[in-house]
Each structure stands twice: as C-alpha cells, then as structure tokens.
Enzyme design. Structure first.
Site, PDB file in Angstrom:
ATOM      1  N   GLY A   1       0.451  -1.232   0.065  1.00 47.23           N
ATOM      2  CA  GLY A   1       0.071   0.082  -0.088  1.00 47.23           C
ATOM      3  C   GLY A   1       0.790   1.255  -0.049  1.00 47.23           C
ATOM      4  CD  GLN A   2      -1.006   5.915   0.021  1.00 46.37           C
ATOM      5  OE1 GLN A   2      -0.361   5.657  -1.122  1.00 46.37           O
ATOM      6  NE2 GLN A   2      -1.770   7.085   0.103  1.00 46.37           N
TER       7      GLN A   2
ATOM      8  NE  ARG B   1      -5.582   1.276  20.660  1.00 46.56           N
ATOM      9  CZ  ARG B   1      -5.125   2.309  20.545  1.00 46.56           C
ATOM     10  NH1 ARG B   1      -5.713   3.660  20.655  1.00 46.56           N
ATOM     11  NH2 ARG B   1      -3.761   2.353  20.213  1.00 46.56           N
TER      12      ARG B   1
ATOM     13  CG  HIS C   1       3.130   4.228  17.460  1.00 50.62           C
ATOM     14  ND1 HIS C   1       3.712   5.260  17.260  1.00 50.62           N
ATOM     15  CD2 HIS C   1       2.340   3.991  16.361  1.00 50.62           C
ATOM     16  CE1 HIS C   1       3.213   6.016  16.028  1.00 50.62           C
ATOM     17  NE2 HIS C   1       2.288   5.071  15.687  1.00 50.62           N
TER      18      HIS C   1
ATOM     19  NE  ARG D   1       4.513  11.714  12.693  1.00 47.68           N
ATOM     20  CZ  ARG D   1       3.727  10.821  12.381  1.00 47.68           C
ATOM     21  NH1 ARG D   1       3.433   9.977  13.639  1.00 47.68           N
ATOM     22  NH2 ARG D   1       3.193  10.253  11.480  1.00 47.68           N
TER      23      ARG D   1
ATOM     24  CG  ASP E   1      -1.351  -5.974  -1.042  1.00 45.86           C
ATOM     25  OD1 ASP E   1      -0.620  -4.860  -0.368  1.00 45.86           O
ATOM     26  OD2 ASP E   1      -2.526  -6.200  -0.899  1.00 45.86           O
TER      27      ASP E   1
ATOM     28  CB  ILE F   1       5.066  -0.615   9.734  1.00 49.82           C
ATOM     29  CG1 ILE F   1       6.573  -0.684   9.411  1.00 49.82           C
ATOM     30  CG2 ILE F   1       4.586   0.798   9.678  1.00 49.82           C
ATOM     31  CD1 ILE F   1       6.933   0.053   8.222  1.00 49.82           C
ATOM     32  CB  THR F   2       0.789  -3.882  10.883  1.00 48.56           C
ATOM     33  OG1 THR F   2       1.180  -4.275   9.560  1.00 48.56           O
ATOM     34  CG2 THR F   2      -1.047  -3.984  10.922  1.00 48.56           C
ATOM     35  CG  ASN F   3      -0.889   1.483  13.971  1.00 56.26           C
ATOM     36  OD1 ASN F   3       0.096   1.376  15.020  1.00 56.26           O
ATOM     37  ND2 ASN F   3      -0.813   2.820  13.308  1.00 56.26           N
TER      38      ASN F   3
END
Ligand code: TXD
Length: 319
Positions: free
Chosen positions: A12-13, A89, A176, A152, A34, A119-121
């Site tokens: 994806g992105q 959530r 996170h 950031r 994917d 990286i997945t939440n």
C-alpha cells in the site's frame, strides 16, 4: 557478492514508499507481496522503470503468493487495514491480528532467517503477535514507531529553534500511542540538552510542552488532513533507517519497539526503547535512567500496551 533481498508484505502507501526508498538507497533487490492481485506486480514494474532515471540497479518483483519472499534478508510488514469511520480499536486489533497470523506463517515458511520490521498498527501488540507467529528469536523481530515519533519531535524542535534538523537529536520512548514519552532531558541541539536551551532563552517550557503534545498527536494530525489514510513518507523513511542499520551493520542507536526481558522492569512485552541495530538484529537495549516523572509516564505507556495485549488474548486465544 549477491545483493540483499528486501521483502515488503503489504504494497500500500507505506509499502510502495519503502520500495522506492530501498531502491534509491540501493539497499538490495525488492519484492512486494499483497493480497490485492496486480498491485504488487504493478508497483514493482513501475518502480523498476524508475531505476534507469535515478540510477539504481535494484531488481523488483511482486505477487500474491508468499513464495515471492523466499530467502529475504529483511522483511518489512505493513499488511493490514487502517481504522475506518465507525470501527473501534478492538475491531482493528481483531482484523489485523488475523492478518498478522497469516503474515507470520508466510515469514516462518519462506524467510526464517530474516530481520523483521513490523509497522502495522496497533504497533506494540501487533509486533508482539508477529514474533509469536513467526517463531523467530525476539531480537530478530522489531517494531517501527520510535524513529518516526522522534523524527516528528526533531522536526518540530528544529522549526522552533530555527536550526537544521540534522543538529537536533531526540528520544521518544514507550508505546506508539497518545501516551508515548518524548524525553526532554535526552533531547539536544548539537549535544546541548533542551533544558539548557530553555535556560539560555532559546525557547520556553510552555512552547516545548506544546511541541511534546503535538508530537504525541502527530499521526492524528496527518490523518485529519489526508482523510483517506495515514502518514506514509516519514513512516517509510523511518523503517528504511532501521533496515539499513541492520543490512550495513551500522549499529545505529534507534528507538524501536523491542522485546524486553527485564529491562525497564518489563518482561515479555514489546515497548519503545533505544536499541542498537546491527548485523545481529537488536544487539543491545539501552537502559537509560528515568527520573520519577519520566518513569511514571513510561509505566503508563506500558500499561496501555499491556491492556491491548490482554484484549488480543480475549479476541484470539492463540495469543
Ligand atoms: O508508526 C507506525 N508504526 C505507523 C503505523 C505509522 C503510520 C501507519 N501505520 C500503520 O501502517 C497503519 O495504521 C497501517 O496499519 C499500516 C500500513 O499503512 P499504509 O498507509 O501502508 O496502509 P495501506 O495503504 O492501506 O496498505 C496496507 C496494505 C494494503 O495494500 C492491503 O491490501 C494490504 O496491506 N493487506 C494485506 N497484505 C498482505 N496480507 C494480508 N492479509 C493483507 N491484508 C491487507
């Protein structure tokens, strides 16, 4: 010497941006996986055609069969769904736990010697589940969040102090989430800690507090602007820094979601802490001294991670 192989699960992105960055930096050959047919192969072809323009010989491949990741040196996982309006959530947790079980099985079968970056939440619980599903040693499975959150923080500080982003170092610890712990005492400009800069009149405590708050909500600020997804350039750049440190044995000290076995008083959880990443994976956890208020924030953040893991256990008794 053959080139390294970088497998991206989720095209994806973030997956597409990871592929582009890995190629520009010539970290190795790249494969995308994917479940959406055509997308990984299409992105692979598009990226391969960018190679002649920016002078990269990285080879690309892609598909919807896990065999494409076979023998990967690094696997970066972004597979999953982001939160949609009306989803709780727990809904996200439940769907992404299901996704991660399949991803873990694929890695176990085809890339059991890889360094795996998740990286997945929701990050801290998904990386914990991924380590279990892959069966890989905990030091070879790590989560990306702290590099992004610190970047950031560094960007906002550089803007505030009107200095180069390169001169600003910062640490963000903990999970996170909104209760991550940006560490003011360990953040510095050219080695001068932030509290000293406040004393020197470069900024004020109130302005730093506002920056800390903006850092904590940094992901949400971007989601609010994009509306159709979440940040992807900075998350991809952050994971590439981790992959590069592993592939080149740079031993950078980076804040990552790492498996703790007693450090910071935490056992068996993944939490954001500074670690050394080198050819051995997570080679060392830096256990920095926290003052009582920092410790309190860290413990609160750990409690949130623990609560999500308990929710994961209820949703899927295999965990
Ligand atoms: O700091 C951090 N860790 C993060 C995390 C910062 C930003 C975004 N973060 C999370 O990364 C975000 O909440 C998502 O969970 C992931 C991926 O974000 P991205 O923006 O890349 O999401 P996309 O564009 O929706 O891409 C996800 C892809 C998409 O192409 C799906 O088809 C695919 O995942 N997908 C799968 N791939 C493989 N296998 C399965 N089962 C699967 N299910 C969906």
């Amino acid at each position: 010497m053959s080139r390294k192989k970088i497998a991206l699960i989720g095209a994806g992105q973030i997956g597409g941006t990871l592929a582009h960055l890995a190629s520009i930096k010539e970290l190795g050959d790249v494969v995308l996986f994917d479940i959406v047919q055509g997308v990984p192969a299409g992105k692979a072809l598009d990226l391969a055609q960018a190679g002649p323009v920016h002078g990269s010989d990285s080879k690309f491949g892609g598909g919807d069969d896990y065999a494409v990741i076979e023998g990967a040196d690094v696997v970066i996982v972004t597979a999953g769904v982001p939160r949609q309006p009306g989803m709780s959530r727990d809904d996200l947790l439940s769907i992404n736990l299901g996704v991660i079980s399949k991803v873990g099985a694929g890695i176990k079968k085809y890339a059991p010697n890889a360094f795996v970056i998740c990286i997945t939440n929701p990050l801290d619980v998904i990386v914990w589940a991924l380590q279990k599903c892959t069966g890989l040693p905990p030091h070879m499975v790590v989560g990306m969040a702290g590099v992004l959150d610190s970047a950031r923080f560094r960007y906002f500080l550089a803007e505030e102090l009107d200095v180069s982003v390169e001169s600003v170092s910062a640490f963000v610890l903990g999970g996170h989430g909104d209760d991550m712990v940006p560490l003011i005492r360990y953040s510095a400009v050219a080695g001068v800690p932030l509290p000293d800069l406040i004393e020197m009149g470069w900024t004020t405590q109130q302005r730093i507090d506002a920056i800390v708050d903006r850092t904590r909500k940094g992901g949400g600020e971007i989601v609010g602007l994009l509306k159709t997804g979440s940040a992807f350039y900075a998350p991809a750049a952050s994971a590439i820094a981790m992959a590069e440190s592993y592939l080149k044995d740079k031993r950078r000290v980076l804040p990552c979601a790492a498996h703790l076995s007693g450090q910071y008083g935490v056992n068996g959880l993944y939490v954001g802490v500074p670690v050394v990443i080198g050819a051995g994976g997570v080679q060392r956890v830096l256990e920095i001294k926290l003052d009582p208020s920092e410790k309190q924030m860290f413990d609160k953040s750990v409690a949130s991670v623990r609560a999500l893991i308990a929710a994961a256990g209820k949703l899927n008794p295999d965990f």
